[in-house]
Write an enzyme that holds these catalytic residues in place. Structure first.
Site, PDB file in Angstrom:
ATOM      1  N   ASP A 205       0.829  -1.203   0.000  1.00 29.87           N
ATOM      2  CA  ASP A 205       0.000   0.000   0.000  1.00 29.87           C
ATOM      3  C   ASP A 205       0.870   1.263   0.000  1.00 29.87           C
ATOM      4  OD1 ASP A 205      -2.889   1.002   0.598  1.00 29.87           O
ATOM      5  OD2 ASP A 205      -1.667   2.073   2.066  1.00 29.87           O
ATOM      6  N   GLU A 259       1.695  -0.433  -4.885  1.00 33.09           N
ATOM      7  CA  GLU A 259       0.841   0.684  -5.276  1.00 33.09           C
ATOM      8  C   GLU A 259       1.755   1.906  -5.363  1.00 33.09           C
ATOM      9  OE1 GLU A 259      -2.997   3.334  -3.837  1.00 33.09           O
ATOM     10  OE2 GLU A 259      -1.573   2.577  -2.374  1.00 33.09           O
TER      11      GLU A 259
HETATM   12  C1  GLC Z   1      -4.013   3.281  -0.481  1.00 35.41           C
HETATM   13  C2  GLC Z   1      -5.278   2.452  -0.428  1.00 35.41           C
HETATM   14  C3  GLC Z   1      -6.389   3.321   0.067  1.00 35.41           C
HETATM   15  C4  GLC Z   1      -6.046   3.800   1.455  1.00 35.41           C
HETATM   16  C5  GLC Z   1      -4.710   4.516   1.472  1.00 35.41           C
HETATM   17  C6  GLC Z   1      -4.201   4.696   2.857  1.00 35.41           C
HETATM   18  O1  GLC Z   1      -4.088   4.284  -1.408  1.00 35.41           O
HETATM   19  O2  GLC Z   1      -5.525   1.881  -1.667  1.00 35.41           O
HETATM   20  O3  GLC Z   1      -7.623   2.661   0.057  1.00 35.41           O
HETATM   21  O4  GLC Z   1      -7.031   4.674   1.913  1.00 35.41           O
HETATM   22  O5  GLC Z   1      -3.713   3.781   0.792  1.00 35.41           O
HETATM   23  O6  GLC Z   1      -3.805   3.473   3.404  1.00 35.41           O
END
Ligand code: GLC
Length: 537
Positions: A205, A259
């Site tokens: 994440d 991500e």
């Molecule tokens: C990422 C996740 C999202 C979350 C954020 C904070 O972007 O995909 O859903 O709110 O991180 O953890």
């Protein structure tokens, strides 16, 4: 045991389960692991090869589970560790791999470390695991700097003892200090905890945001400073080198999928070097307009950037953070498909769904791995009219509703029946945690299954062909000459995909048999907003 090839992440079709909204096994209106176990055969039949689970850990749910109290426990709303073990085993029996979400940037404010830090003194080792600072101003009444939270409002919250702590997301998500070696060892241990239970991969994440410039310098939020004080710091690469070593220490190497939201493709690629992450989500593609030349540019750029580090490309149309693509593609001005989260006053849902069908055949035949967000295979649109008092997303609340937030793409799935809750749980009296639209009866799994022309059956057919054909997934692509507004490419020796965005029908080549079309063809004409898979004969 799942037969594992060492490089499954290079070509797999990976399905994202958002556990809260997939299926409710115990009838409390919240999806859970029993619900997923009950539906594993649905996923097997759909033809996916791996499931990525959004967080299932113990959490106060300030950010839908992206605020973790304990990475080694399952939240009781979702089930137990025994349920997770059973689920992993049952998925493996079906040849489906499991990816879990790990969040390195922050933990929950209820995490043991943060509670201990709150109880400890200024400058203590407990506080050094986070970013505690004195404030500015005469009495420290101003935050240490002007950084803003990504969810709206300031990125600092003050404690009764006068110090402030940093949270790039909600105040319930304090940021960790990755300059402290304990943070590294703790996360590597969390990875081992899940890998030892048989998990095949980790979704990382907010992967590019972990490192912070310890000087915490202010910057102009209207642009992207270079260097940025918390985006893409070099220390991030040390983190993932450590994680890669953990992943590679297993006999069947486990995959790390990041991500990584970065504007600069060359900086993005640095995360995919041979000793770092295996893959990362392709947000340029997700945010691309429904326009042939824009798509061609993004695809070419994606492929060439990934080639520099020999990493597999990924293709993503939707996830739990963005407006569902049926709705994005249904905006009359196609360029606004790029606006990944906004209110949609005018949407032509039929048009959006038609384009989404064409986009499915595009993404499922490009080189690399593909991610399918739950409900995408049903053609679900964004739910726009959730009443304010039912909205849950901190983005909506922290921006005072200026940003619609992400609830609209997280509405519980419709499985069967003609009215809400559409078989979401065992008990039709249970009210799902978000309301489902009355118009979803025709979109349920049960409604789509018998209809050969349904979105569900398009995905099933496309995924079956993708699994059958070795030339789809990872491998080379060859662009073919095509009229303006048409994407045409060859995979392998005899597979061709055509995507018509030209606004008018185009003639199909004569020497091909149709494998699959996203919309009925008109004789040998490929209608607008339609894709077709062909086999050379
Ligand atoms: C990422 C996740 C999202 C979350 C954020 C904070 O972007 O995909 O859903 O709110 O991180 O953890």
């Amino acid at each position: 045991m799942t037969p594992r090839t060492t490089d499954w992440w290079r070509h797999a079709a990976i399905y994202q389960v958002y556990p809260r909204s997939f299926a409710d096994g115990n009838g409390d209106g919240i999806g859970d692991l029993t619900g997923v176990r009950n539906r594993l055969d649905y996923l097997k039949e759909l033809g996916i090869e791996a499931i990525w689970f959004s967080p299932w850990y113990l959490t106060p749910m300030a950010d839908a589970g992206y605020d973790v109290t304990d990475f080694r426990q399952i939240d009781p709303r979702f089930g137990t560790l025994a349920d997770a073990d059973a689920l992993i085993g049952e998925a493996h029996e079906r040849g489906i791999r499991i990816i879990v979400d790990v969040i390195p940037n922050h933990v929950s404010h209820e995490h043991e470390w943060f509670l201990k830090a709150l109880a400890a003194t200024h400058g203590s080792p407990e506080r050094d695991l986070f970013w505690f600072r004195d404030g500015r101003g005469e009495n420290g009444e101003l935050p240490p700097n002007e950084w803003q939270s990504i969810f709206g409002g300031p990125a600092w919250t003050r404690l009764p003892d006068g110090q402030w702590y940093l949270h790039l997301f909600a105040p319930e998500q304090p940021d960790l200090n990755w300059r402290n070696p304990l943070v590294h060892s703790e996360y590597e241990d969390i990875l081992r905890f899940w890998f030892d239970r048989g998990v095949d991969g980790i979704r990382v994440d907010s992967a590019a945001m972990c490192g912070k410039d310890p000087e915490l310098p202010d910057f102009d939020h209207s642009g992207l400073p270079d260097p940025h004080p918390y985006v893409d710091l070099d220390i991030n690469h040390d983190i993932y080198r450590g994680w890669r070593a953990v992943a590679d220490s297993y006999p069947d190497p486990r995959a790390l999928i990041g991500e990584v939201w970065l504007a600069d493709p060359a900086r993005f690629a640095r995360y995919l070097r041979a000793d770092e992450l295996h893959a990362a989500f392709n947000f340029d593609f997700l945010g691309c307009a429904w326009d042939a030349s824009a798509l061609r540019t993004v695809i070419d750029q994606t492929l060439s950037v990934h080639a520099t580090v020999a990493a597999p490309s990924t293709w993503v149309l939707s996830n739990h953070d963005v407006t569902r693509h049926v709705t994005r593609y249904g905006r009359p001005d196609t360029s606004t498909a790029a606006g990944i989260r906004q209110y949609n006053p005018i949407v032509d849902e039929d048009l959006g769904r038609r384009r989404a069908r064409a986009a499915a055949l595009l993404t499922l035949s490009l080189p690399g791995a593909v991610y399918i967000y739950q409900g995408e295979e049903l053609g679900l649109p964004e739910v726009e009219d959730i009443p304010a008092d039912r909205r849950d997303d901190p983005i909506y609340h922290r921006t005072g509703g200026k940003d619609p937030g992400r609830d609209g793409c997280r509405v519980p799935l419709p499985w069967s029946g003609t009215k809400a809750p559409y078989g979401f749980g065992p008990d039709d009296a249970a009210r799902p945690w978000l309301p489902q639209p009355a118009a979803w009866a025709g979109l349920s799994v049960a409604a789509q299954e018998p209809d050969p022309a349904s979105m569900l059956n398009l995905y099933r057919a496309a995924l079956a062909l993708r699994a059958e054909r070795q030339d789809l997934g990872d491998g080379p692509i060859q662009w073919l000459p095509a009229p303006e507004g048409v994407l045409a490419y060859r995979r392998g020796t005899d597979f061709t995909c055509l995507v018509n965005l030209s606004g008018t029908p185009v003639a199909l080549p004569g020497d091909h048999a149709v494998l699959l079309a996203s919309h009925p063809l008109d004789g040998n004409q490929l209608p607008n907003d339609t894709s077709v898979w062909l086999r050379t004969v």
